[in-house]
Enzyme design. Sequence first.
Site, PDB file in Angstrom:
ATOM      1  N   HIS A  43      64.864  84.934  16.781  1.00  0.00           N
ATOM      2  CA  HIS A  43      65.531  86.234  16.641  1.00  0.00           C
ATOM      3  C   HIS A  43      64.842  87.218  17.588  1.00  0.00           C
ATOM      4  CE1 HIS A  43      67.525  89.302  13.707  1.00  0.00           C
ATOM      5  NE2 HIS A  43      67.317  89.866  14.898  1.00  0.00           N
ATOM      6  N   GLU A  70      69.538  84.304  16.718  1.00  0.00           N
ATOM      7  CA  GLU A  70      69.978  85.428  15.896  1.00  0.00           C
ATOM      8  C   GLU A  70      69.742  86.723  16.653  1.00  0.00           C
ATOM      9  OE1 GLU A  70      68.716  83.737  11.463  1.00  0.00           O
ATOM     10  OE2 GLU A  70      67.611  85.379  12.376  1.00  0.00           O
ATOM     11  N   HIS A 191      66.592  84.255   4.407  1.00  0.00           N
ATOM     12  CA  HIS A 191      65.773  85.433   4.151  1.00  0.00           C
ATOM     13  C   HIS A 191      65.066  85.308   2.800  1.00  0.00           C
ATOM     14  CE1 HIS A 191      64.684  89.379   5.874  1.00  0.00           C
ATOM     15  NE2 HIS A 191      64.271  89.606   4.636  1.00  0.00           N
TER      16      HIS A 191
END
Length: 241
Positions: A43, A70, A191
């Site tokens: 990410h 991401e 997450h």
Amino acid sequence: MTRLSVNINKIATLRNSRGGNNPDLIQVAKDCERFGAQGITVHPRPDERHIRYQDVFDLKKIVTTEFNIEGNSQEQKFIDLVLANKPEQVTLVPDVLGQITSNHGWDTIANQQYLTDMITVFKNAGIRVSIFVDPDVEMVEGAAKTGTDRIELYTEAYAHQYHANKELAIAPYIKAAEVAEELGLGINAGHDLDLQNLKYFAANIPGLDEVSIGHALISDALYYGLENTIQMYLRCLDKTQ
């Protein structure tokens, strides 16, 4: 079996804190795959505080499983990075500049046209698209109208409530996943999933294709070692055990 994609952002954070190339991000990615991970997730953010843009190009050359990038598609540099590397999957996250970590899903109704346009860009390049959403039926239904291939269920709320009442914590995720399946969407999740809450989540979410786990997995590796930790997470995802 649900696939495990290891987010290696925290390895890059550790490397960047000292300069140089220790730990070696590329070698860690190779090792994660060798130890059984079925994907590598990164990410990158504009300040490059963990994953650098060059890392993405370097990883693209060596990742042999699924490469998942991401990020915030409102940044042109991110769009260009993804199109230049053509990963197997891009996950669109509604980050804002300077955000420490992702903390909410897309409002797929308010942002429907924007998401539709961006998803079209990536799908035209042959890249599978997933979008970050909260476990809300309306948001899942809105996601289906954008043309996305998958959704990624944002699991912080589940993880936060798990120890108090795991049945209550997972209920909205089950409903969201059921609706996603009915609408033909693939389902990812991520997450704050960890060794304590992952097995229950994976056992109860229908159609769960993939989980992306970074912070908890890398933290656990400090105690258990990277190879053993990846195997422990894979066992959590194995419904036969």
